[in-house]
Design an enzyme around this catalytic site. Structure first.
Site, PDB file in Angstrom:
ATOM      1  N   ASP A 162      68.917  35.626  63.220  1.00  0.00           N
ATOM      2  CA  ASP A 162      69.314  34.478  62.411  1.00  0.00           C
ATOM      3  C   ASP A 162      69.377  34.944  60.961  1.00  0.00           C
ATOM      4  O   ASP A 162      68.381  35.434  60.420  1.00  0.00           O
ATOM      5  CB  ASP A 162      68.269  33.370  62.579  1.00  0.00           C
ATOM      6  CG  ASP A 162      68.673  32.053  61.925  1.00  0.00           C
ATOM      7  OD1 ASP A 162      69.286  32.108  60.840  1.00  0.00           O
ATOM      8  OD2 ASP A 162      68.350  30.991  62.479  1.00  0.00           O
ATOM      9  N   HIS A 204      69.285  23.346  67.290  1.00  0.00           N
ATOM     10  CA  HIS A 204      69.100  24.731  66.817  1.00  0.00           C
ATOM     11  C   HIS A 204      67.638  25.000  66.455  1.00  0.00           C
ATOM     12  O   HIS A 204      67.278  26.155  66.196  1.00  0.00           O
ATOM     13  CB  HIS A 204      70.045  25.069  65.652  1.00  0.00           C
ATOM     14  CG  HIS A 204      69.683  24.494  64.322  1.00  0.00           C
ATOM     15  ND1 HIS A 204      70.203  24.976  63.133  1.00  0.00           N
ATOM     16  CD2 HIS A 204      68.875  23.471  63.960  1.00  0.00           C
ATOM     17  CE1 HIS A 204      69.718  24.284  62.113  1.00  0.00           C
ATOM     18  NE2 HIS A 204      68.925  23.367  62.589  1.00  0.00           N
ATOM     19  N   ASP A 222      69.203  33.405  58.333  1.00  0.00           N
ATOM     20  CA  ASP A 222      68.250  32.784  57.408  1.00  0.00           C
ATOM     21  C   ASP A 222      66.868  33.436  57.461  1.00  0.00           C
ATOM     22  O   ASP A 222      65.975  33.071  56.682  1.00  0.00           O
ATOM     23  CB  ASP A 222      68.172  31.271  57.590  1.00  0.00           C
ATOM     24  CG  ASP A 222      67.450  30.807  58.860  1.00  0.00           C
ATOM     25  OD1 ASP A 222      66.589  31.538  59.376  1.00  0.00           O
ATOM     26  OD2 ASP A 222      67.743  29.693  59.327  1.00  0.00           O
ATOM     27  N   GLU A 232      73.885  31.602  62.560  1.00  0.00           N
ATOM     28  CA  GLU A 232      73.552  30.758  61.404  1.00  0.00           C
ATOM     29  C   GLU A 232      74.166  31.235  60.088  1.00  0.00           C
ATOM     30  O   GLU A 232      73.755  30.802  59.010  1.00  0.00           O
ATOM     31  CB  GLU A 232      72.034  30.601  61.246  1.00  0.00           C
ATOM     32  CG  GLU A 232      71.348  29.892  62.405  1.00  0.00           C
ATOM     33  CD  GLU A 232      71.593  28.387  62.443  1.00  0.00           C
ATOM     34  OE1 GLU A 232      72.243  27.852  61.514  1.00  0.00           O
ATOM     35  OE2 GLU A 232      71.137  27.729  63.411  1.00  0.00           O
ATOM     36  N   ASP A 248      63.934  35.249  62.287  1.00  0.00           N
ATOM     37  CA  ASP A 248      64.225  33.872  61.894  1.00  0.00           C
ATOM     38  C   ASP A 248      63.216  33.415  60.842  1.00  0.00           C
ATOM     39  O   ASP A 248      62.067  33.862  60.848  1.00  0.00           O
ATOM     40  CB  ASP A 248      64.120  32.962  63.129  1.00  0.00           C
ATOM     41  CG  ASP A 248      64.976  31.711  63.035  1.00  0.00           C
ATOM     42  OD1 ASP A 248      65.032  31.117  61.946  1.00  0.00           O
ATOM     43  OD2 ASP A 248      65.565  31.333  64.057  1.00  0.00           O
ATOM     44  N   HIS A 278      71.923  28.566  65.981  1.00  0.00           N
ATOM     45  CA  HIS A 278      71.005  29.331  66.830  1.00  0.00           C
ATOM     46  C   HIS A 278      70.751  28.688  68.186  1.00  0.00           C
ATOM     47  O   HIS A 278      70.162  29.325  69.059  1.00  0.00           O
ATOM     48  CB  HIS A 278      69.682  29.564  66.092  1.00  0.00           C
ATOM     49  CG  HIS A 278      69.060  30.894  66.413  1.00  0.00           C
ATOM     50  ND1 HIS A 278      68.059  31.458  65.666  1.00  0.00           N
ATOM     51  CD2 HIS A 278      69.303  31.797  67.412  1.00  0.00           C
ATOM     52  CE1 HIS A 278      67.704  32.629  66.168  1.00  0.00           C
ATOM     53  NE2 HIS A 278      68.441  32.848  67.234  1.00  0.00           N
ATOM     54  N   HIS A 311      62.519  30.287  60.888  1.00  0.00           N
ATOM     55  CA  HIS A 311      61.974  29.138  61.606  1.00  0.00           C
ATOM     56  C   HIS A 311      61.505  29.544  63.003  1.00  0.00           C
ATOM     57  O   HIS A 311      62.043  30.479  63.594  1.00  0.00           O
ATOM     58  CB  HIS A 311      63.045  28.042  61.724  1.00  0.00           C
ATOM     59  CG  HIS A 311      63.688  27.694  60.417  1.00  0.00           C
ATOM     60  ND1 HIS A 311      64.775  28.406  59.937  1.00  0.00           N
ATOM     61  CD2 HIS A 311      63.395  26.753  59.492  1.00  0.00           C
ATOM     62  CE1 HIS A 311      65.133  27.897  58.762  1.00  0.00           C
ATOM     63  NE2 HIS A 311      64.310  26.907  58.469  1.00  0.00           N
ATOM     64  N   ASP A 323      61.797  27.714  65.733  1.00  0.00           N
ATOM     65  CA  ASP A 323      62.768  27.267  66.744  1.00  0.00           C
ATOM     66  C   ASP A 323      62.104  26.903  68.067  1.00  0.00           C
ATOM     67  O   ASP A 323      62.655  27.151  69.142  1.00  0.00           O
ATOM     68  CB  ASP A 323      63.844  28.329  66.973  1.00  0.00           C
ATOM     69  CG  ASP A 323      64.804  28.449  65.799  1.00  0.00           C
ATOM     70  OD1 ASP A 323      64.714  27.625  64.868  1.00  0.00           O
ATOM     71  OD2 ASP A 323      65.642  29.367  65.802  1.00  0.00           O
TER      72      ASP A 323
END
Length: 303
Positions: free
Chosen positions: A227, A141, A229, A272, A124, A97, A126, A128
């Site tokens: 992303d 990332h 994930d 990702e 996402d 990412h 996360h 980030d």
């Protein structure tokens, strides 16, 4: 007929787990181009960009592989910029990412040239939004949102000669459920609009997406940075940093369908995907399914 430029960025220099570099080809194997063509879209696969190999070194001054991340993001920036100049829709296939720094910097530059407003939807697990001074890993990332807002190494924050690339008001983060302690304070200070999983649980995905898409008009360029994930690992195991408790298949489909309904989608990152951790390319196949919905595939004709 919209023309899609597929831009492969096969690198995992921003990550700490090997495998995301194989993501672009996994999406191709899953039939991405054929699926888009089936929706009456013209597809030009630009192949994979070239950049430095991942040296797999420890962080230096809180950053892992800074030089390599700079070079890869420059390659992505140039490719996305070229797609816009050709009048095409750029779809960046990652890769990790951190590549969104180059991609969204190019999108932001395009919007400034066109006099358009920008809205970024960041899907996402996360946030980030780490900085070198607060990141527990130094993995870049985990830093693209901060870099896009002008908080990071100079070489990562001014690809277009304009810093910051975006403002906190330009972005909506969706599906977040893993935030480092330092990030929590940073996000709060910048007042970034985050729809974490608790918010989604309490208000439902329809209300979340209605809020995230509020205020768009015909002069808005909508960019999605997706992303893999973000999704619950029970349906998308092929990621390097899986976090339990993500959106379900139907929730993800609703997100894509509501974005398609706006008719404003102008660019896309898909990042990702890690086929080394996947099960029979299941996550790539799911990603292609969701991308089809993002481009208007639906069960019924809807007015």
């Amino acid at each position: 007929m919209k023309t899609i430029s597929l831009i492969g960025a096969p690198t995992d220099v921003g990550a700490s787990v090997k495998g995301a570099s194989m993501g672009p080809d996994a999406l191709r194997v899953a039939g991405l181009a054929e699926a888009l063509q089936g929706l009456n879209l013209q597809v030009i696969d630009r192949g994979n960009l070239h950049g430095p190999a991942n040296p797999w070194q420890e962080p230096v001054n809180g950053l892992r592989h800074l030089k390599e991340a700079i070079d890869w993001n420059q390659a992505v920036y140039d490719a996305v910029e070229a797609a816009f100049k050709d009048g095409h829709f750029p779809m960046m296939l990652g890769g990790d990412h951190c590549l969104a720094i180059g991609s969204i910097s190019a999108v932001a530059a395009h919007c400034r040239c066109q006099g358009k407003k920008l809205r970024v939807l960041w899907f996402d697990a996360h946030a980030d939004s780490n900085l070198a001074t607060i990141s527990p890993t130094g993995n870049i990332h985990g830093m693209p949102v901060a870099c896009l807002m002008g908080h990071g190494p100079k070489e990562l924050i001014d690809y277009a000669g304009f810093t910051p690339a975006i403002q906190p008001s330009d972005i909506r983060q969706i599906g977040i459920r893993s935030v480092d302690e330092g990030e929590k304070k940073f996000i709060h200070e910048l007042n970034i609009q985050v729809y974490d999983m608790r918010y989604i649980d309490e208000y439902g995905m329809r209300n979340v997406m209605s809020s995230a898409l509020a205020g768009l008009d015909a002069n808005t360029h909508l960019h999605v940075s997706f992303d893999i994930d973000c999704l619950d690992p029970s349906i998308a195991p092929g990621v390097g940093t899986a976090v339990m408790g993500g959106p379900t298949y139907r929730e993800a489909q609703l997100c894509m369908e509501m974005i398609a309904d706006t008719g404003l989608l102008g660019s896309l990152d898909v990042v990702e995907l890690n086929p080394a951790l996947d099960v029979r390319n299941q996550s790539a196949t799911l990603a292609v399914d969701l991308i089809e919905s993002l481009f208007g595939k639906s069960t019924l004709v809807r007015n």
